[in-house]
Design a protein around this motif. Structure first.
Motif, PDB file in Angstrom:
ATOM      1  N   ILE A 288      30.405  32.528  47.075  1.00 46.67           N
ATOM      2  CA  ILE A 288      30.236  32.906  45.668  1.00 46.67           C
ATOM      3  C   ILE A 288      30.736  34.332  45.508  1.00 46.67           C
ATOM      4  CG2 ILE A 288      27.754  33.321  46.023  1.00 46.67           C
ATOM      5  CD1 ILE A 288      27.483  32.564  42.981  1.00 46.67           C
ATOM      6  N   GLU A 289      31.555  34.523  44.469  1.00 45.22           N
ATOM      7  CA  GLU A 289      32.216  35.810  44.257  1.00 45.22           C
ATOM      8  C   GLU A 289      31.469  36.634  43.220  1.00 45.22           C
ATOM      9  OE1 GLU A 289      36.116  35.459  42.483  1.00 45.22           O
ATOM     10  OE2 GLU A 289      36.682  37.489  43.084  1.00 45.22           O
ATOM     11  N   ASN A 290      31.254  37.907  43.526  1.00 44.52           N
ATOM     12  CA  ASN A 290      30.726  38.829  42.505  1.00 44.52           C
ATOM     13  C   ASN A 290      31.866  39.234  41.568  1.00 44.52           C
ATOM     14  OD1 ASN A 290      31.639  40.413  44.977  1.00 44.52           O
ATOM     15  ND2 ASN A 290      31.547  42.018  43.409  1.00 44.52           N
TER      16      ASN A 290
ATOM     17  N   ASP B  81      36.019  43.066  33.023  1.00 43.37           N
ATOM     18  CA  ASP B  81      36.778  41.815  33.105  1.00 43.37           C
ATOM     19  C   ASP B  81      35.991  40.543  32.765  1.00 43.37           C
ATOM     20  OD1 ASP B  81      39.415  42.801  34.261  1.00 43.37           O
ATOM     21  OD2 ASP B  81      38.006  43.594  35.742  1.00 43.37           O
ATOM     22  N   HIS B  82      34.710  40.523  33.069  1.00 42.35           N
ATOM     23  CA  HIS B  82      33.988  39.243  32.978  1.00 42.35           C
ATOM     24  C   HIS B  82      32.634  39.367  32.286  1.00 42.35           C
ATOM     25  CE1 HIS B  82      36.994  37.468  35.661  1.00 42.35           C
ATOM     26  NE2 HIS B  82      36.816  38.478  36.498  1.00 42.35           N
ATOM     27  N   PRO B  83      32.578  39.947  31.062  1.00 39.62           N
ATOM     28  CA  PRO B  83      31.280  40.063  30.386  1.00 39.62           C
ATOM     29  C   PRO B  83      30.653  38.689  30.155  1.00 39.62           C
ATOM     30  CG  PRO B  83      33.106  40.502  28.861  1.00 39.62           C
ATOM     31  CD  PRO B  83      33.705  40.423  30.240  1.00 39.62           C
TER      32      PRO B  83
ATOM     33  N   TYR C 259      36.707  45.475  44.245  1.00 37.70           N
ATOM     34  CA  TYR C 259      37.179  45.948  42.931  1.00 37.70           C
ATOM     35  C   TYR C 259      36.050  45.787  41.910  1.00 37.70           C
ATOM     36  CZ  TYR C 259      39.329  45.319  38.313  1.00 37.70           C
ATOM     37  OH  TYR C 259      39.602  45.375  36.967  1.00 37.70           O
ATOM     38  N   HIS C 260      35.443  44.612  41.906  1.00 37.99           N
ATOM     39  CA  HIS C 260      34.369  44.369  40.944  1.00 37.99           C
ATOM     40  C   HIS C 260      33.134  45.225  41.263  1.00 37.99           C
ATOM     41  CE1 HIS C 260      36.571  41.236  38.961  1.00 37.99           C
ATOM     42  NE2 HIS C 260      36.607  40.455  40.033  1.00 37.99           N
ATOM     43  N   VAL C 261      32.831  45.419  42.545  1.00 37.05           N
ATOM     44  CA  VAL C 261      31.665  46.251  42.901  1.00 37.05           C
ATOM     45  C   VAL C 261      31.882  47.680  42.405  1.00 37.05           C
ATOM     46  CG1 VAL C 261      30.244  47.197  44.765  1.00 37.05           C
ATOM     47  CG2 VAL C 261      31.140  44.887  44.972  1.00 37.05           C
TER      48      VAL C 261
ATOM     49  N   GLY D 171      42.816  49.692  36.856  1.00 42.72           N
ATOM     50  CA  GLY D 171      44.128  49.055  36.805  1.00 42.72           C
ATOM     51  C   GLY D 171      44.282  47.821  37.665  1.00 42.72           C
ATOM     52  N   ARG D 172      43.380  47.604  38.600  1.00 46.49           N
ATOM     53  CA  ARG D 172      43.428  46.430  39.476  1.00 46.49           C
ATOM     54  C   ARG D 172      44.783  46.281  40.172  1.00 46.49           C
ATOM     55  NH1 ARG D 172      40.503  40.547  38.509  1.00 46.49           N
ATOM     56  NH2 ARG D 172      39.951  40.446  40.667  1.00 46.49           N
ATOM     57  N   GLN D 173      45.240  47.414  40.757  1.00 48.60           N
ATOM     58  CA  GLN D 173      46.490  47.366  41.519  1.00 48.60           C
ATOM     59  C   GLN D 173      46.197  47.676  42.982  1.00 48.60           C
ATOM     60  OE1 GLN D 173      48.875  50.109  39.178  1.00 48.60           O
ATOM     61  NE2 GLN D 173      49.529  48.457  37.823  1.00 48.60           N
TER      62      GLN D 173
ATOM     63  N   LEU E 245      44.035  40.940  49.325  1.00 48.78           N
ATOM     64  CA  LEU E 245      44.455  41.758  48.180  1.00 48.78           C
ATOM     65  C   LEU E 245      44.472  40.864  46.940  1.00 48.78           C
ATOM     66  CD1 LEU E 245      45.762  44.508  47.202  1.00 48.78           C
ATOM     67  CD2 LEU E 245      47.964  43.360  47.511  1.00 48.78           C
ATOM     68  N   GLU E 246      43.564  41.139  46.001  1.00 49.16           N
ATOM     69  CA  GLU E 246      43.570  40.394  44.736  1.00 49.16           C
ATOM     70  C   GLU E 246      43.893  41.410  43.649  1.00 49.16           C
ATOM     71  OE1 GLU E 246      41.024  36.730  42.982  1.00 49.16           O
ATOM     72  OE2 GLU E 246      39.964  38.628  42.936  1.00 49.16           O
ATOM     73  N   ALA E 247      45.194  41.712  43.546  1.00 47.20           N
ATOM     74  CA  ALA E 247      45.625  42.852  42.729  1.00 47.20           C
ATOM     75  C   ALA E 247      47.017  42.609  42.175  1.00 47.20           C
ATOM     76  CB  ALA E 247      45.658  44.109  43.606  1.00 47.20           C
TER      77      ALA E 247
HETATM   78  O1  3PY Z   1      38.439  38.271  38.571  1.00 48.48           O
HETATM   79  C1  3PY Z   1      38.371  37.694  39.670  1.00 48.48           C
HETATM   80  O2  3PY Z   1      38.194  38.312  40.727  1.00 48.48           O
HETATM   81  C2  3PY Z   1      38.532  36.284  39.784  1.00 48.48           C
HETATM   82  O3  3PY Z   1      38.659  35.791  40.887  1.00 48.48           O
HETATM   83  C3  3PY Z   1      38.550  35.451  38.585  1.00 48.48           C
HETATM   84  O4  3PY Z   1      39.133  34.231  38.859  1.00 48.48           O
END
Ligand code: 3PY
Length: 260
Positions: free
Chosen positions: A141-143, A149-151, A180-182, A210-212, A239-241
């Protein structure tokens, strides 16, 4: 120079003007495993023929953790995803607290998570862990971050996903620890890595804002990599960028940050 982490990159976010089979081949040539999102968006034969090693993909199509109808949908579509994952030899299947729609927004937004919802989410994740045991696969499960990005996604914060995964405490359910999300939601990255360590399936990275790729923002990813190494983490880092310039250069910056 040694590379201690198994490096992967999200094929959805790089070379967005190129076809997916080209991206998967290029990542493979460059020595990276590949992350993809929903398999429903792709030609499965093409994914199979690409020869890519798939680090992770979305492990459901729709559904939710915390109500009966949503859980039934999640479990049914997780079953379908397991079959596809086996066909493609995907290492990990990714989940969220609720299905994401257009722009990453929750299909069913939720501002307040009640106690009953927490209990139901734990129950649903135990059913997911049963499926994982039955099929010999791993779910995560991903935070996600709420402010940018995800309100409206329930169980989005790392505090939430860690509470759920540690309460279930089964090998078929791990954390996709997305740093990145943390950073946006909670900060204190190294301390979260340490707390999450026993439960991490994969770590995902991008710089903020910027998510780069690493080096474009405020996160010292080389320092995070050294800390992960010191705590004994040897697992996958993806790398999810987006790339700030050429994707090859972004991938090399990522590799450099995570090469000790
Ligand atoms: O924003 C994210 O990290 C996602 O994986 C959404 O799919």
């Amino acid at each position: 120079m040694s590379q201690d982490f198994a490096l992967a990159a999200c094929a959805e976010m790089l070379w967005q003007d190129r076809p997916m089979d080209w991206r998967l081949r290029r990542l493979t040539e460059m020595g990276f495993a590949c992350g993809i999102w929903s398999w429903t968006a792709h030609d499965l034969g093409m994914l199979e023929r690409s020869g890519a090693a798939f680090s992770s993909m979305t492990g459901y199509i729709s559904g939710r953790l915390a109500d009966e109808a949503g859980a039934a949908e999640l479990i049914a579509t997780a079953r379908q995803s397991i079959e596809v994952g086996k066909r493609l030899n995907v290492a990990r299947l990714n989940l969220h607290g609720t299905g994401l729609g257009e722009g990453g927004l929750p299909v069913t937004p939720c501002e307040t998570v009640t106690g009953a919802m927490w209990l139901k989410a734990r129950d649903t994740l135990n059913r997911i862990a049963d499926l994982a045991d039955e099929h010999g696969v791993t779910f995560m499960i991903e935070n996600l971050n709420l402010p940018v990005d995800h309100p409206g996604v329930p169980f989005a914060r790392i505090e939430d996903t860690l509470a759920l995964v540690s309460a279930v405490d089964r090998p078929g359910l791990r954390l996709n620890l997305d740093l990145y999300h943390v950073q946006i939601g909670e900060g204190n990255l190294i301390a979260w890595c340490r707390r999450c360590l026993p439960f991490i399936g994969e770590i995902q990275v991008a710089d903020v804002p910027g998510r780069q790729e690493p080096g474009t923002g405020e996160i010292n990813y080389a320092g995070v990599a050294r800390a992960l190494d010191a705590m004994g983490y040897r697992g996958p880092v993806c790398l999810e960028a987006f790339a700030s310039g050429e994707p090859e250069a972004a991938l090399e910056a990522f590799r450099a940050a995570f090469t000790l």
